[in-house]
Design an enzyme around this catalytic site. Structure first.
Site, PDB file in Angstrom:
ATOM      1  N   GLU A  35     -19.469 -15.404  11.973  1.00 33.61           N
ATOM      2  CA  GLU A  35     -18.383 -15.308  10.987  1.00 33.61           C
ATOM      3  C   GLU A  35     -18.520 -16.500  10.048  1.00 33.61           C
ATOM      4  OE1 GLU A  35     -15.734 -13.212   9.977  1.00 33.61           O
ATOM      5  OE2 GLU A  35     -15.700 -14.834   8.493  1.00 33.61           O
ATOM      6  N   CYS A  43      -7.244  -9.225   7.425  1.00 35.34           N
ATOM      7  CA  CYS A  43      -5.885  -8.860   7.848  1.00 35.34           C
ATOM      8  C   CYS A  43      -5.125 -10.072   8.366  1.00 35.34           C
ATOM      9  CB  CYS A  43      -5.956  -7.768   8.921  1.00 35.34           C
ATOM     10  SG  CYS A  43      -4.359  -7.425   9.650  1.00 35.34           S
ATOM     11  N   CYS A  48      -2.776  -8.526   5.590  1.00 36.66           N
ATOM     12  CA  CYS A  48      -1.555  -7.910   6.123  1.00 36.66           C
ATOM     13  C   CYS A  48      -0.577  -8.905   6.760  1.00 36.66           C
ATOM     14  CB  CYS A  48      -1.881  -6.891   7.215  1.00 36.66           C
ATOM     15  SG  CYS A  48      -3.466  -6.087   7.059  1.00 36.66           S
ATOM     16  N   LYS A  51       0.843 -11.712   4.420  1.00 41.49           N
ATOM     17  CA  LYS A  51       1.601 -10.963   3.402  1.00 41.49           C
ATOM     18  C   LYS A  51       2.956 -10.529   3.950  1.00 41.49           C
ATOM     19  CE  LYS A  51       1.759  -6.965   3.673  1.00 41.49           C
ATOM     20  NZ  LYS A  51       0.782  -5.931   3.388  1.00 41.49           N
ATOM     21  N   TYR A 178      -1.594  -0.910  -3.627  1.00 41.08           N
ATOM     22  CA  TYR A 178      -0.908  -1.582  -2.517  1.00 41.08           C
ATOM     23  C   TYR A 178      -0.588  -3.042  -2.844  1.00 41.08           C
ATOM     24  CZ  TYR A 178      -2.151   1.967   1.043  1.00 41.08           C
ATOM     25  OH  TYR A 178      -2.271   3.093   1.808  1.00 41.08           O
ATOM     26  N   ILE A 179      -1.657  -3.788  -3.150  1.00 39.67           N
ATOM     27  CA  ILE A 179      -1.490  -5.240  -3.270  1.00 39.67           C
ATOM     28  C   ILE A 179      -0.614  -5.582  -4.471  1.00 39.67           C
ATOM     29  CG2 ILE A 179      -2.738  -7.429  -3.592  1.00 39.67           C
ATOM     30  CD1 ILE A 179      -5.060  -6.213  -1.997  1.00 39.67           C
ATOM     31  N   GLU A 182       3.049  -4.823  -3.588  1.00 38.78           N
ATOM     32  CA  GLU A 182       3.582  -5.734  -2.575  1.00 38.78           C
ATOM     33  C   GLU A 182       3.822  -7.117  -3.162  1.00 38.78           C
ATOM     34  OE1 GLU A 182       1.885  -3.547   1.429  1.00 38.78           O
ATOM     35  OE2 GLU A 182       0.811  -5.299   0.742  1.00 38.78           O
ATOM     36  N   THR A 312      -6.461  -1.774   8.631  1.00 38.14           N
ATOM     37  CA  THR A 312      -6.789  -2.527   9.838  1.00 38.14           C
ATOM     38  C   THR A 312      -6.824  -1.669  11.110  1.00 38.14           C
ATOM     39  OG1 THR A 312      -5.894  -4.525   8.889  1.00 38.14           O
ATOM     40  CG2 THR A 312      -5.983  -4.446  11.288  1.00 38.14           C
ATOM     41  N   ALA A 342       1.741   2.433   4.967  1.00 37.15           N
ATOM     42  CA  ALA A 342       2.964   1.922   4.326  1.00 37.15           C
ATOM     43  C   ALA A 342       2.614   0.907   3.263  1.00 37.15           C
ATOM     44  CB  ALA A 342       3.855   1.267   5.381  1.00 37.15           C
ATOM     45  N   HIS A 437      23.673   8.165  15.282  1.00 33.76           N
ATOM     46  CA  HIS A 437      24.591   7.815  14.205  1.00 33.76           C
ATOM     47  C   HIS A 437      25.245   6.459  14.443  1.00 33.76           C
ATOM     48  CE1 HIS A 437      27.237   8.757  10.910  1.00 33.76           C
ATOM     49  NE2 HIS A 437      28.272   8.397  11.631  1.00 33.76           N
ATOM     50  N   GLU A 442      18.580   8.860  10.954  1.00 36.83           N
ATOM     51  CA  GLU A 442      19.171  10.143  11.359  1.00 36.83           C
ATOM     52  C   GLU A 442      18.958  11.202  10.267  1.00 36.83           C
ATOM     53  OE1 GLU A 442      23.580  10.470  11.549  1.00 36.83           O
ATOM     54  OE2 GLU A 442      23.611   8.484  10.623  1.00 36.83           O
TER      55      GLU A 442
HETATM   56  P1  NDP Z   1      -5.622   0.057  -4.448  1.00 36.86           P
HETATM   57  O1  NDP Z   1      -6.773   0.958  -4.321  1.00 36.86           O
HETATM   58  O2  NDP Z   1      -4.396   0.307  -3.675  1.00 36.86           O
HETATM   59  O3  NDP Z   1      -5.195  -0.010  -5.976  1.00 36.86           O
HETATM   60  C1  NDP Z   1      -6.119  -0.388  -6.958  1.00 36.86           C
HETATM   61  C2  NDP Z   1      -5.425  -0.417  -8.303  1.00 36.86           C
HETATM   62  O4  NDP Z   1      -6.300  -1.013  -9.229  1.00 36.86           O
HETATM   63  C3  NDP Z   1      -5.092   0.964  -8.819  1.00 36.86           C
HETATM   64  O5  NDP Z   1      -3.906   0.874  -9.557  1.00 36.86           O
HETATM   65  C4  NDP Z   1      -6.283   1.276  -9.731  1.00 36.86           C
HETATM   66  O6  NDP Z   1      -5.935   2.059 -10.829  1.00 36.86           O
HETATM   67  C5  NDP Z   1      -6.660  -0.099 -10.242  1.00 36.86           C
HETATM   68  N1  NDP Z   1      -8.100  -0.250 -10.464  1.00 36.86           N
HETATM   69  C6  NDP Z   1      -9.085   0.103  -9.622  1.00 36.86           C
HETATM   70  N2  NDP Z   1     -10.278  -0.218 -10.147  1.00 36.86           N
HETATM   71  C7  NDP Z   1     -10.035  -0.788 -11.339  1.00 36.86           C
HETATM   72  C8  NDP Z   1     -10.865  -1.307 -12.366  1.00 36.86           C
HETATM   73  N3  NDP Z   1     -12.177  -1.298 -12.260  1.00 36.86           N
HETATM   74  N4  NDP Z   1     -10.260  -1.818 -13.467  1.00 36.86           N
HETATM   75  C9  NDP Z   1      -8.927  -1.818 -13.582  1.00 36.86           C
HETATM   76  N5  NDP Z   1      -8.094  -1.332 -12.648  1.00 36.86           N
HETATM   77  C10 NDP Z   1      -8.645  -0.810 -11.536  1.00 36.86           C
HETATM   78  O7  NDP Z   1      -6.227  -1.399  -4.181  1.00 36.86           O
HETATM   79  P2  NDP Z   1      -5.578  -2.802  -3.756  1.00 36.86           P
HETATM   80  O8  NDP Z   1      -6.474  -3.823  -4.349  1.00 36.86           O
HETATM   81  O9  NDP Z   1      -4.136  -2.851  -4.058  1.00 36.86           O
HETATM   82  O10 NDP Z   1      -5.760  -2.787  -2.182  1.00 36.86           O
HETATM   83  C11 NDP Z   1      -7.059  -2.566  -1.615  1.00 36.86           C
HETATM   84  C12 NDP Z   1      -6.947  -1.800  -0.338  1.00 36.86           C
HETATM   85  O11 NDP Z   1      -6.477  -2.643   0.681  1.00 36.86           O
HETATM   86  C13 NDP Z   1      -5.986  -0.618  -0.377  1.00 36.86           C
HETATM   87  O12 NDP Z   1      -6.583   0.543  -0.847  1.00 36.86           O
HETATM   88  C14 NDP Z   1      -5.535  -0.503   1.043  1.00 36.86           C
HETATM   89  O13 NDP Z   1      -6.405   0.357   1.700  1.00 36.86           O
HETATM   90  C15 NDP Z   1      -5.670  -1.914   1.582  1.00 36.86           C
HETATM   91  N6  NDP Z   1      -4.336  -2.537   1.682  1.00 36.86           N
HETATM   92  C16 NDP Z   1      -3.420  -1.992   2.525  1.00 36.86           C
HETATM   93  C17 NDP Z   1      -2.168  -2.526   2.634  1.00 36.86           C
HETATM   94  C18 NDP Z   1      -1.176  -1.881   3.549  1.00 36.86           C
HETATM   95  O14 NDP Z   1      -1.590  -1.120   4.420  1.00 36.86           O
HETATM   96  N7  NDP Z   1       0.119  -2.124   3.385  1.00 36.86           N
HETATM   97  C19 NDP Z   1      -1.758  -3.701   1.869  1.00 36.86           C
HETATM   98  C20 NDP Z   1      -2.782  -4.176   0.993  1.00 36.86           C
HETATM   99  C21 NDP Z   1      -4.023  -3.613   0.905  1.00 36.86           C
HETATM  100  P3  NDP Z   1      -5.953   3.666 -10.784  1.00 36.86           P
HETATM  101  O15 NDP Z   1      -4.767   4.097 -10.021  1.00 36.86           O
HETATM  102  O16 NDP Z   1      -5.910   4.046 -12.204  1.00 36.86           O
HETATM  103  O17 NDP Z   1      -7.234   4.034 -10.113  1.00 36.86           O
END
Ligand code: NDP
Length: 448
Positions: A35, A43, A48, A51, A178-179, A182, A312, A342, A437, A442
Site C-alpha cells: 500500500e 473509504c 465514506c 465524509k 454523489y460527492i 454530499e 465499498t 444512498a 407508529h 411507517e
Molecule cells: P458521480 O459519477 O456520482 O458524478 C459525476 C458528476 O460529474 C456527474 O454530475 C457528471 O455529469 C459529472 N462529470 C463526469 N465526468 C465529467 C467530465 N469529464 N467533465 C465534467 N463533468 C463530468 O461521481 P462522484 O465523483 O460524485 O463520485 C464517484 C463515485 O464514488 C460515485 O459514482 C459513487 O460510486 C462513489 N461514491 C459513493 C458515495 C456513496 O455511496 N454515498 C459517496 C461518494 C462517492 P453527468 O451527470 O452529466 O454525467
C-alpha cells in the site's frame, strides 16, 4: 515447497484488498500486501467514513436552529472547523490502525510502499526489492477525475477537502453526482456559499427522477446555487489568492475554492499491467470475469479498479468471493442485483432496485405508489422540507422492483427495507405488516 515467495500478493490495501488478503490468509495462504498511501483505502481514509463524520457535524447547524421550537435556547452557538476536522482526522488514524492490526493479526505482511508488476508473477517494490507470487490481486481503487483546462490545477478534490485549513467563504463544486451533493450539503451547513456547476442539468442521474427533483428543490430552497449546462473555460488565480472562474453561460465569478467532483477513474497508471499482460477495457478499467479473474489466469482484480459498481460493500464482497474461490475451495460469485445505495446529502436519499423509468422500460406494466409527507420533526420545527417515498411494483405480480426515499434517515431505513425488496416481497406483504407508529418509516406500509 512453493517456488514463489507468496501464495498471494495484493496491490492496494483498501476495502477490497484488505478483505481479500485477510480471508486468503485465514484460508492458509501466505499473503503480502503493498500500500503506497495508508491502509484502509479511499473509504476509510478519505471517503465514506470521514465524509459521514462531516455530515453528522454539519447537521448540527439545522438541529441547533430547530432546537428553539422544542424549547431549547442555545445562545451564541459557534462552529469551529479545525476542531471538527482534527477530530475526524484523529478517528481516521484510529481506523487506519485497526485495519493495519487486522492484517498483521492474520500474518499478512504489509509493505508500506508502491508495488508494480514486472512480469506475470513478479512484483517490484519501490525500495527496489523484487518478490514473486503464485496469485496476484490488483485492488488499487480509483482516484478523482479532474477535467483538463487552463487553471484546473487551482482546484481541489474530495481528497483535499478533509484537510482544509480554513473553510472557503465561497465554494464552487464541479459535478452533480454523489460527492458534489454530499459536499454541497456539508459546506452549506457550515455557512459557506455553495454553487454547483455541471455539464448537464441532471443531478445524480442513476437515481429516480422524483427524488432528484426533490433534492434539487430543497437544495435551492436552502440557498445552494446551480449552474447547469455549463463547462469550465479557465480558472485564474488572483493576487489575493481568490479564483476567478470563467465558464460557459456565466459571468466570470470569484470563489475561494473550486472542488472537482466529476467522477473517479481506475488507478492503473504505472502499475505494469502490460508487463504482466493484463487487459483493460475502453474505460481504462481492468477487465475481469464473474470471478474477478483478469485475462491472465492467476491475476485477479476487485473493487473500483474494475469499475463495476464503485461502492465499498461491493469491493468487500468481491474481495471475499475472490479469496473463498481461490484459497477456500468455495467458488463464489457476487450477486449484483438489488444493491441499495444512498447519497448523504441534506436531506439524504436512498434507493434500491429499478427507478420508475427503468421499470417502465423493462417491464412495461408497473404500478407506482408514493407517500409525500412532512416529517413530524419538521412540522414542529417549522421547516417546510417534505420527504418523498416511492415504491415501484410489477403490475402483474405485485412484486416490489424498486424503492426510493428522500428524507431524514432515508439510508438507515433503506438498509432494512432493501432486505424485503431483495427477497422479492410484494406490496401486499408490506401492507400486511402493522405500522410502527409514529415513525417516518411507517409510510412504507401505508402507501397509496
Ligand atoms: P458521480 O459519477 O456520482 O458524478 C459525476 C458528476 O460529474 C456527474 O454530475 C457528471 O455529469 C459529472 N462529470 C463526469 N465526468 C465529467 C467530465 N469529464 N467533465 C465534467 N463533468 C463530468 O461521481 P462522484 O465523483 O460524485 O463520485 C464517484 C463515485 O464514488 C460515485 O459514482 C459513487 O460510486 C462513489 N461514491 C459513493 C458515495 C456513496 O455511496 N454515498 C459517496 C461518494 C462517492 P453527468 O451527470 O452529466 O454525467
Amino acid at each position: 515447497m512453493s517456488k514463489f515467495d507468496y501464495d498471494l500478493f495484493t496491490i492496494g490495501a483498501g476495502s477490497g484488498g484488505v478483505r481479500a488478503s485477510r480471508v486468503a490468509a485465514a484460508h492458509g495462504a501466505r499473503v503480502a500486501v503493498a500500500e503506497e498511501y495508508r491502509v484502509g483505502g479511499t473509504c476509510v481514509i478519505r471517503g465514506c467514513v470521514p465524509k459521514k463524520m462531516l455530515v453528522y457535524g454539519a447537521h448540527f447547524a439545522e438541529d441547533l436552529e430547530d432546537a428553539k421550537q422544542f424549547g431549547w435556547h442555545i445562545e451564541n452557538a459557534t462552529f469551529d472547523w479545525i476542531s471538527l476536522r482534527d477530530t475526524v482526522l484523529a478517528d481516521v488514524d484510529r481506523l487506519n490502525g485497526i485495519y493495519t492490526n487486522t492484517l498483521e493479526n492474520h500474518s499478512v505482511e504489509i509493505f508500506h510502499e508502491r508495488a508494480v508488476l514486472t512480469g506475470p508473477h513478479d512484483i517490484r517494490l519501490a525500495s527496489g526489492r523484487t518478490v514473486t507470487a503464485k496469485h496476484i490481486l490488483i485492488a488499487t481503487g480509483a482516484r478523482p477525475h479532474v477535467p483538463q483546462f487552463e487553471g484546473c490545477e487551482h482546484g481541489i478534490t474530495s481528497n483535499e477537502a478533509f484537510h482544509l485549513d480554513v473553510l472557503p467563504k465561497r465554494v464552487l463544486i464541479a459535478g452533480a453526482g454523489y460527492i458534489a451533493n454530499e459536499f454541497a450539503g456539508i459546506f452549506h451547513q457550515f455557512g459557506c456559499e455553495v454553487t454547483i456547476i455541471n455539464r448537464s442539468d441532471q443531478l445524480l442521474r442513476t437515481y429516480d427522477h422524483s427524488l432528484r427533483d426533490r433534492l434539487l428543490q430543497i437544495s435551492v430552497m436552502k440557498g445552494i446555487r446551480f449552474q447547469f449546462h455549463s463547462t469550465f473555460e479557465k480558472i485564474v488565480k488572483q493576487d489575493d489568492g481568490t479564483l476567478l472562474v470563467h465558464s460557459t453561460g456565466n459571468r466570470p465569478a470569484e470563489y475561494d475554492c473550486v472542488m472537482f467532483a466529476t467522477g473517479r477513474v481506475p488507478n492503473i497508471e504505472g502499475l505494469g499491467l502490460e508487463a504482466a499482460g493484463v487487459e483493460i477495457d475502453e474505460k481504462g478499467a481492468i477487465r475481469v470475469d464473474d470471478h474477478s479473474r483478469t485475462n491472465v489466469e492467476h491475476i485477479y482484480a476487485v473493487g473500483d479498479v474494475t469499475d463495476r459498481v464503485q461502492l465499498t460493500p461491493v469491493a468487500i464482497r468481491e474481495g471475499q468471493a475472490f479469496a473463498d474461490t481461490v484459497f477456500g475451495n468455495r467458488p463464489t460469485t457476487v450477486n449484483y442485483d438489488c444493491i441499495p445505495s444512498a447519497v448523504f446529502s441534506h436531506p439524504p436519499l436512498a434507493g434500491v432496485g429499478m427507478t420508475e423509468s427503468e421499470a417502465r422500460n423493462r417491464l412495461g406494466s408497473i404500478k407506482v405508489y408514493e407517500s409525500d409527507f412532512r416529517p413530524m420533526k419538521n412540522v414542529v420545527a417549522g421547516r417546510s422540507e417534505r420527504s418523498l417515498y416511492k415504491m415501484v411494483c410489477d403490475a402483474e405480480t405485485g412484486r416490489i422492483v424498486g424503492l426510493h426515499m428522500i428524507g431524514p434517515e432515508a439510508p438507515e431505513i433503506m438498509q432494512a427495507a432493501a432486505i424485503a425488496v431483495k427477497a422479492g416481497l410484494t406490496k401486499d406483504d408490506f401492507d400486511a405488516t402493522m405500522a410502527l407508529h409514529p415513525t417516518m418509516s411507517e409510510e412504507l406500509v401505508l402507501m397509496r
